[in-house]
Design a protein around this motif. Structure first.
Motif, PDB file in Angstrom:
ATOM      1  N   ALA A   1       9.946  -7.771  -0.490  1.00 16.05           N
ATOM      2  CA  ALA A   1       9.651  -6.329  -0.537  1.00 16.05           C
ATOM      3  C   ALA A   1       8.338  -6.049   0.183  1.00 16.05           C
ATOM      4  O   ALA A   1       7.346  -6.746  -0.017  1.00 16.05           O
ATOM      5  CB  ALA A   1       9.562  -5.864  -1.981  1.00 16.05           C
ATOM      6  N   ASP A   2       8.348  -5.047   1.038  1.00 16.06           N
ATOM      7  CA  ASP A   2       7.159  -4.686   1.808  1.00 16.06           C
ATOM      8  C   ASP A   2       7.006  -3.175   1.745  1.00 16.06           C
ATOM      9  O   ASP A   2       7.901  -2.440   2.160  1.00 16.06           O
ATOM     10  CB  ASP A   2       7.342  -5.150   3.263  1.00 16.06           C
ATOM     11  CG  ASP A   2       6.128  -4.834   4.115  1.00 16.06           C
ATOM     12  OD1 ASP A   2       5.396  -5.779   4.438  1.00 16.06           O
ATOM     13  OD2 ASP A   2       5.923  -3.647   4.452  1.00 16.06           O
ATOM     14  N   PHE A   3       5.884  -2.714   1.213  1.00 16.87           N
ATOM     15  CA  PHE A   3       5.696  -1.279   0.980  1.00 16.87           C
ATOM     16  C   PHE A   3       5.890  -0.461   2.255  1.00 16.87           C
ATOM     17  O   PHE A   3       6.475   0.617   2.238  1.00 16.87           O
ATOM     18  CB  PHE A   3       4.297  -1.036   0.404  1.00 16.87           C
ATOM     19  CG  PHE A   3       3.996   0.404   0.107  1.00 16.87           C
ATOM     20  CD1 PHE A   3       4.591   1.050  -0.969  1.00 16.87           C
ATOM     21  CD2 PHE A   3       3.139   1.138   0.915  1.00 16.87           C
ATOM     22  CE1 PHE A   3       4.332   2.385  -1.234  1.00 16.87           C
ATOM     23  CE2 PHE A   3       2.868   2.470   0.661  1.00 16.87           C
ATOM     24  CZ  PHE A   3       3.469   3.090  -0.421  1.00 16.87           C
ATOM     25  N   ARG A   4       5.453  -1.030   3.394  1.00 18.79           N
ATOM     26  CA  ARG A   4       5.506  -0.280   4.647  1.00 18.79           C
ATOM     27  C   ARG A   4       6.885  -0.328   5.299  1.00 18.79           C
ATOM     28  O   ARG A   4       7.291   0.618   5.950  1.00 18.79           O
ATOM     29  CB  ARG A   4       4.440  -0.845   5.601  1.00 18.79           C
ATOM     30  CG  ARG A   4       3.961   0.109   6.635  1.00 18.79           C
ATOM     31  CD  ARG A   4       2.619  -0.254   7.252  1.00 18.79           C
ATOM     32  NE  ARG A   4       2.354  -1.680   7.370  1.00 18.79           N
ATOM     33  CZ  ARG A   4       1.291  -2.183   8.015  1.00 18.79           C
ATOM     34  NH1 ARG A   4       0.438  -1.378   8.600  1.00 18.79           N
ATOM     35  NH2 ARG A   4       1.090  -3.478   8.067  1.00 18.79           N
TER      36      ARG A   4
ATOM     37  N   LEU B   1      -2.763   2.464  -1.529  1.00 22.15           N
ATOM     38  CA  LEU B   1      -1.852   1.332  -1.294  1.00 22.15           C
ATOM     39  C   LEU B   1      -1.909   0.852   0.155  1.00 22.15           C
ATOM     40  O   LEU B   1      -1.930  -0.348   0.413  1.00 22.15           O
ATOM     41  CB  LEU B   1      -0.414   1.729  -1.639  1.00 22.15           C
ATOM     42  CG  LEU B   1      -0.019   1.617  -3.105  1.00 22.15           C
ATOM     43  CD1 LEU B   1       1.436   2.013  -3.293  1.00 22.15           C
ATOM     44  CD2 LEU B   1      -0.228   0.197  -3.626  1.00 22.15           C
ATOM     45  N   MET B   2      -1.937   1.782   1.087  1.00 27.33           N
ATOM     46  CA  MET B   2      -1.943   1.395   2.506  1.00 27.33           C
ATOM     47  C   MET B   2      -3.228   0.643   2.876  1.00 27.33           C
ATOM     48  O   MET B   2      -3.201  -0.265   3.700  1.00 27.33           O
ATOM     49  CB  MET B   2      -1.797   2.635   3.394  1.00 27.33           C
ATOM     50  CG  MET B   2      -0.438   3.304   3.327  1.00 27.33           C
ATOM     51  SD  MET B   2       0.908   2.281   3.989  1.00 27.33           S
ATOM     52  CE  MET B   2       0.658   2.508   5.749  1.00 27.33           C
ATOM     53  N   ARG B   3      -4.320   1.034   2.253  1.00 29.52           N
ATOM     54  CA  ARG B   3      -5.588   0.332   2.520  1.00 29.52           C
ATOM     55  C   ARG B   3      -5.610  -1.020   1.830  1.00 29.52           C
ATOM     56  O   ARG B   3      -6.021  -2.025   2.398  1.00 29.52           O
ATOM     57  CB  ARG B   3      -6.769   1.178   2.038  1.00 29.52           C
ATOM     58  CG  ARG B   3      -7.081   2.300   3.000  1.00 29.52           C
ATOM     59  CD  ARG B   3      -8.169   3.202   2.484  1.00 29.52           C
ATOM     60  NE  ARG B   3      -9.465   2.534   2.436  1.00 29.52           N
ATOM     61  CZ  ARG B   3     -10.624   3.179   2.477  1.00 29.52           C
ATOM     62  NH1 ARG B   3     -10.615   4.494   2.576  1.00 29.52           N
ATOM     63  NH2 ARG B   3     -11.756   2.539   2.415  1.00 29.52           N
ATOM     64  N   LYS B   4      -5.147  -1.030   0.586  1.00 29.39           N
ATOM     65  CA  LYS B   4      -5.183  -2.259  -0.204  1.00 29.39           C
ATOM     66  C   LYS B   4      -4.249  -3.326   0.386  1.00 29.39           C
ATOM     67  O   LYS B   4      -4.607  -4.487   0.502  1.00 29.39           O
ATOM     68  CB  LYS B   4      -4.775  -1.913  -1.636  1.00 29.39           C
ATOM     69  CG  LYS B   4      -4.805  -3.064  -2.619  1.00 29.39           C
ATOM     70  CD  LYS B   4      -4.404  -2.535  -4.000  1.00 29.39           C
ATOM     71  CE  LYS B   4      -3.641  -3.535  -4.817  1.00 29.39           C
ATOM     72  NZ  LYS B   4      -4.393  -4.634  -5.347  1.00 29.39           N
ATOM     73  N   LEU B   5      -3.044  -2.889   0.763  1.00 26.38           N
ATOM     74  CA  LEU B   5      -2.041  -3.861   1.203  1.00 26.38           C
ATOM     75  C   LEU B   5      -2.183  -4.230   2.672  1.00 26.38           C
ATOM     76  O   LEU B   5      -1.871  -5.349   3.064  1.00 26.38           O
ATOM     77  CB  LEU B   5      -0.625  -3.313   0.952  1.00 26.38           C
ATOM     78  CG  LEU B   5      -0.239  -3.059  -0.507  1.00 26.38           C
ATOM     79  CD1 LEU B   5       1.087  -2.305  -0.582  1.00 26.38           C
ATOM     80  CD2 LEU B   5      -0.131  -4.373  -1.278  1.00 26.38           C
ATOM     81  N   TYR B   6      -2.591  -3.263   3.516  1.00 31.34           N
ATOM     82  CA  TYR B   6      -2.548  -3.503   4.972  1.00 31.34           C
ATOM     83  C   TYR B   6      -3.867  -3.204   5.681  1.00 31.34           C
ATOM     84  O   TYR B   6      -3.927  -3.302   6.897  1.00 31.34           O
ATOM     85  CB  TYR B   6      -1.440  -2.645   5.610  1.00 31.34           C
ATOM     86  CG  TYR B   6      -0.115  -2.766   4.908  1.00 31.34           C
ATOM     87  CD1 TYR B   6       0.642  -3.938   5.023  1.00 31.34           C
ATOM     88  CD2 TYR B   6       0.367  -1.746   4.109  1.00 31.34           C
ATOM     89  CE1 TYR B   6       1.857  -4.063   4.357  1.00 31.34           C
ATOM     90  CE2 TYR B   6       1.577  -1.864   3.444  1.00 31.34           C
ATOM     91  CZ  TYR B   6       2.314  -3.025   3.578  1.00 31.34           C
ATOM     92  OH  TYR B   6       3.509  -3.150   2.910  1.00 31.34           O
TER      93      TYR B   6
END
Lengths: 81, 418
Positions: free
Chosen positions: B237-240, B263-268
C-alpha cells in the motif's frame, strides 16, 4: 540546542507559514493564536519545527503551551527525553 | 477470495434550509482572509421540525422505495450512527424502521463514537455480510447528525465561534450487501488508530465543548497512525500511488488539507507545490458537497465519498481511500472501488439538485432559530411543533415524500409526511 534556539526556530516557522507576519516583531511571550495564526497554521508550525528537530512523537503530546516560549520549552524537553 | 461486499445504494439528505457561511462570518466579524482557509461555502441548518430521525428517514426513503418487495424484506439490520441521539435508551433505529415500513425480523441499534460512528456502522454491516450468517441479507446503515445548540446569550455564541461556521447537518443512508453497486469494499484492507483524548465532546444535550488545537492534533496523529496500520495489513500500500481519490472526515476543508499535507510530508517529504497539486486532484472532488452542508459528523466521510463519485471521471474503475475520525478518539483508514455504475446509480439521487433546492435563510432567520425558543430540547415530554416558523422553508409540493416532526406526546415523537 537550547529552548531559546528552539523558540527562534518556532518564530522563523511562523514567519514562513504566515507571510503577513514576516516583518512583525514576535517574542517568546506571544501566543500564536493572539498573533492571528489560525489552528491549521499552528499545527503546521509545530509539525515543521518537529521535523527540523527530528522529533517523532504524537502531536497531542505537544498540546497545552500558552505561548511560544512554553512551546519551545516543551519541545526542548521532549527532544531531550 | 472473499465474495463482493460494500455499498449497494447510497443517498445524502441535505436538509431543508441552508445558510451562506461567508455572510455568517461577516456578521460575526470573523477575519475574511482566514475564512478562505476553511474551504466552506454554505451549511445546512436543521429547522425545529427536523430532527435526527427525519434526516435519517429522508435519506433512506429513496433507497428503500427503489427496492422490490423481496429486496426490501432482506433488510435485516438498521444501524443508526449518531452523536445527536434523542434518548438514552431507545435508539433512533426504531423510528427509522417504523417510517420506512421495514419487516419486524430486523436488528435495530444505534452506534456512537463522535464522527467515527459512520465508519464503525459501515464496518459492522460489512462484517455482517462477510460472515454469511444470513446469506443474501442486507443492512441499512444511516448516519444522522445535526448541530443545534440553543445558545442562550452572546457569550455562548462567542464560545461557539470556532466551530459555528462549519457546524452543519445531514444524513447519509447506505444499503450494505453482497451487491456493491456504489462502492465495493476491499475486504480486510483497513487500519485503526485510537487513544483516549478530550478534544471535543457533547457533555450535555445542547452543548458542545472542545479545543480546536487538540482536536486537530488528534486528527493528524490518527490520520498518520491509521494509514500506518492500513499499510501493515495491506502489502505494497502506498498513500500516493494506491488511491486515485481520497475522502477524509471533513469538519471543514482546511482540516483535510492540513492532514493531507502532514501525510505527504511525513511519508514522501513532498514539496508544497506537489502537495497542493495532489490535494486538488485527489481530495478536491471530495469537498463538493461538504463545503455546502458543513460538518455532518458521522456522515461526513460519506458525504465526501458521494461528492467524489458524483464529480470525478469514472470511465475506468478507481480505488478510493477513506479516512474516518471521531473525537475522543477512534479512527480508521479503509478503501474500496467505485465504477461507472456507481456514478450512474448515485446520480439518480440528485444530491446536487437537493442542495440547490434548500431554502436560503437570512441572518435574521438564522439567529431566530439559534436563540433556541422553538427547539425541542432533549427530554421534552409534550409539545407541538410550529411548522410556520420560517414560512418560506416549508415545502409546498404536497408530494408526501418528506418526513417532519409534528408532535411529542409522553416523550413519543410523532412524525408526518408532507
Amino acid at each position: 540546542m537550547d529552548s531559546k534556539q528552539i523558540a527562534d526556530m518556532v518564530i522563523a516557522e511562523i514567519r514562513e507559514t504566515v507571510p503577513e507576519l514576516a516583518d512583525q516583531p514576535i517574542s517568546p511571550e506571544d501566543s500564536m493564536a493572539e498573533l492571528g495564526v489560525d489552528s491549521i497554521e499552528r499545527s503546521e508550525v509545530i509539525l515543521s519545527t518537529m521535523e527540523k528537530l527530528g522529533l517523532k512523537i504524537p502531536m497531542v503530546q505537544l498540546h497545552g503551551p500558552k505561548n511560544i516560549g512554553e512551546l519551545a520549552e516543551l519541545l526542548f524537553n521532549k527532544s531531550a527525553g | 477470495m472473499s465474495r463482493p461486499v460494500g455499498i449497494e445504494a447510497m443517498n445524502v439528505f441535505v436538509g431543508m434550509a441552508a445558510l451562506d457561511v461567508r455572510e455568517l462570518c461577516t456578521h460575526r466579524g470573523l477575519d475574511m482572509p482566514r475564512f478562505e482557509n476553511l474551504l466552506m461555502e454554505e451549511k445546512t441548518v436543521a429547522l425545529p421540525y427536523e430532527d435526527p430521525v427525519t434526516f435519517a428517514v429522508n435519506a433512506a426513503r429513496p433507497i428503500v422505495d427503489s427496492l422490490s418487495e423481496d429486496e426490501r424484506n432482506r433488510i435485516e439490520m438498521v444501524i443508526t450512527c449518531t452523536e445527536s441521539g434523542i434518548d438514552f435508551g431507545k435508539s433512533l433505529s426504531t423510528y427509522v424502521h417504523k417510517h420506512l415500513n421495514l419487516k419486524p425480523n430486523c436488528r435495530l441499534f444505534e452506534i456512537k463514537q463522535a464522527c467515527y460512528s459512520g465508519g464503525a456502522g459501515l464496518q459492522m454491516a460489512v462484517n455482517f455480510v462477510l460472515a454469511q450468517t444470513s446469506p443474501g441479507g442486507k443492512a441499512l446503515v444511516v448516519t444522522t447528525d445535526i448541530s443545534r445548540f440553543a445558545l442562550a446569550d452572546a457569550n455562548a455564541v462567542q464560545e461557539w465561534a470556532y466551530s459555528e461556521p462549519s457546524s452543519g447537518a445531514g444524513a447519509v443512508a447506505m444499503l450494505v450487501s453482497d451487491s456493491p453497486n456504489i462502492f465495493q469494499i476491499d475486504p480486510g484492507a483497513y487500519g485503526n488508530h485510537a487513544f483516549e483524548v478530550m478534544d471535543t465532546c457533547r457533555p450535555g444535550p445542547d452543548t458542545e465543548a472542545g479545543d480546536a488545537d487538540l482536536s486537530l492534533m488528534a486528527y493528524l496523529d490518527c490520520c498518520a497512525g491509521a494509514f500506518e496500520d492500513y499499510s501493515r495489513r495491506v502489502e505494497g500500500a502506498d498513500f500516493r500511488q494506491t488511491f486515485s481519490q481520497l475522502c477524509f472526515h471533513t469538519p471543514f476543508g482546511g482540516m483535510v488539507k492540513g492532514a493531507h499535507r502532514h501525510l505527504m510530508r511525513k511519508l514522501y517529504k513532498a514539496k508544497p507545490q506537489e502537495i497542493a497539486a495532489d490535494f486538488d486532484k485527489r481530495l478536491g472532488p471530495s469537498l463538493a458537497y461538504g463545503k455546502r452542508v458543513g460538518n455532518t459528523a458521522g456522515g461526513s466521510v460519506f458525504v465526501a465519498l458521494a461528492g467524489t463519485i458524483d464529480t470525478v471521471d469514472l470511465t475506468e474503475p478507481i480505488r478510493i481511500g477513506l479516512f474516518s475520525y471521531g473525537s475522543g478518539c477512534c479512527s480508521e483508514f479503509f478503501s474500496g472501488v467505485a465504477t461507472a455504475q456507481s456514478k450512474q446509480k448515485l446520480q439518480s439521487m440528485e444530491i446536487s439538485k437537493s442542495l440547490d433546492q434548500r431554502y436560503r435563510l437570512s441572518i435574521a432567520e438564522y439567529e431566530e432559530l439559534l436563540s433556541g425558543g422553538a427547539v425541542i430540547r432533549f427530554g421534552t415530554k409534550d409539545t407541538k411543533l410550529d411548522h410556520g416558523i420560517i414560512p418560506g422553508a416549508w415545502p409546498t409540493t404536497g408530494m408526501k415524500d418528506r418526513l417532519v416532526l409534528d408532535t411529542v406526546k409522553d416523550y413519543h415523537r410523532n412524525y408526518i409526511w408532507i
